[in-house]
Design an enzyme around this catalytic site. Sequence first.
Site, mmCIF file in Angstrom:
data_model
loop_
_atom_site.group_PDB
_atom_site.id
_atom_site.type_symbol
_atom_site.label_atom_id
_atom_site.label_comp_id
_atom_site.label_asym_id
_atom_site.label_seq_id
_atom_site.Cartn_x
_atom_site.Cartn_y
_atom_site.Cartn_z
ATOM 1 N N ALA A 40 -3.929 -55.612 -84.238
ATOM 2 C CA ALA A 40 -5.134 -55.724 -82.830
ATOM 3 C C ALA A 40 -5.466 -57.125 -82.152
ATOM 4 C CB ALA A 40 -5.902 -54.857 -83.588
ATOM 5 N N GLN A 46 4.943 -50.460 -91.464
ATOM 6 C CA GLN A 46 4.395 -51.088 -91.589
ATOM 7 C C GLN A 46 4.542 -52.096 -93.160
ATOM 8 O OE1 GLN A 46 3.955 -49.217 -89.049
ATOM 9 N NE2 GLN A 46 3.397 -49.482 -87.287
ATOM 10 N N ASP A 64 -8.560 -51.462 -86.208
ATOM 11 C CA ASP A 64 -7.867 -51.566 -84.563
ATOM 12 C C ASP A 64 -9.103 -51.638 -83.920
ATOM 13 O OD1 ASP A 64 -5.852 -50.658 -86.486
ATOM 14 O OD2 ASP A 64 -5.092 -52.121 -84.546
ATOM 15 N N LYS A 108 -4.820 -47.711 -88.818
ATOM 16 C CA LYS A 108 -3.211 -47.390 -88.707
ATOM 17 C C LYS A 108 -4.324 -45.178 -89.965
ATOM 18 C CE LYS A 108 -0.793 -47.934 -87.747
ATOM 19 N NZ LYS A 108 -0.083 -47.485 -86.173
#
Length: 353
Positions: A55, A203, A244, A255
């Site tokens: 973010a 990720q 986020d 996430k």
Amino acid sequence: MSPATPPKSIQWVGGVDGHVLMIDQTRLPTELAMIQCRDTETMWEAIKHLRVRGAPAIGIAAAMGTVLGVRDYGGSDRHGFLSYLDQICDYLGTSRPTGVNLFWALDRMRQHARSTETDDIGALKLALLDEAKRIRDEDAAMCRAIGKYGEPLIRPDCGVLTHCNAGGLATAEYGTALAPLYTAHELGRPFCVYVGETRPLLQGSRLTAWELQQAGIEVTVLCDSMAGALMKQGRVNLVITGADRIAANGDVANKIGTYSLAVLARAHGIPFYVASPSSSFDPSISDGSGIPIEERDPDEVRCGFGRLTTPPDVACYCPAFDVTPADLIRGIVTERGLIQPVNGEIIAEMLGD
Ligand code: MRU
């Protein structure tokens, strides 16, 4: 790379007619490749396809993306310039819906242009570049402060579980959830980190494992489904993730998989923390149910990284984020200190201005 210098994910090179230089995060961990962005469309594509992601880094990218865009304005009229800027901001705002930093940064760019009292279009473009660089530099400073406030959570010899990537790659530098780890490491404290792969785009295994390894921090990757067993074995003393978007009541969008970890942590009596700059709080949304959740292409589940792993036409579900309710979160580490307990009153007290 030395322990104290995690990678710089995004920077502006040159003057107003320069470009944005970013790590292409889709190529890690096998390749550390840089991309140069010279126009807004390339920046939109980079955000959409997670070449730049996380973010805070998306917010910086969007701010710099507006500078790339306004360079094409050839007129001499201030009002025309401001509406051209609005079009660019609206366009960049369509790239990803969940992380609030994107919209926060775009609003800041719009407001900065409006409060810059000049009719000189060249001066307005320069003012926007300065603001985009300021957003980047402020993010770097906020991450360092999060490291300072969060570092006491990292007890000697503890096991820390994190998810996705909330490190230097996801921010200007240093990270949010990883910042307390970097700071504790710089203080010479021993600890180990576990990170879930973070399906479907990995990720955790591709990015967090890469950047922690670069910094010399002990890290072990697990499949997302292994977290419960690891906790049951007593190997996790703390869970910490990024955010986020945080609603006014402290519900946190992060996430996909974060909510499951928070539930597991509660079941095992393990404290679950979030680390986040104030730019990820959205006071306009009262609770997590109002946070828009990005749904991505089901092919990211069906054939991630080019290999079909399901029957070709089976339905796949692909939300990129989930919402963890505030009551599962022990505390939120911000650049202004620790929010604990997590509720609307304490958040407003701490970040009210
Ligand atoms: O889809 P991504 O990779 O952009 O998702 C990123 C996350 O969920 C991070 O945890 C969050 O943005 C915080 S980054 C400091």
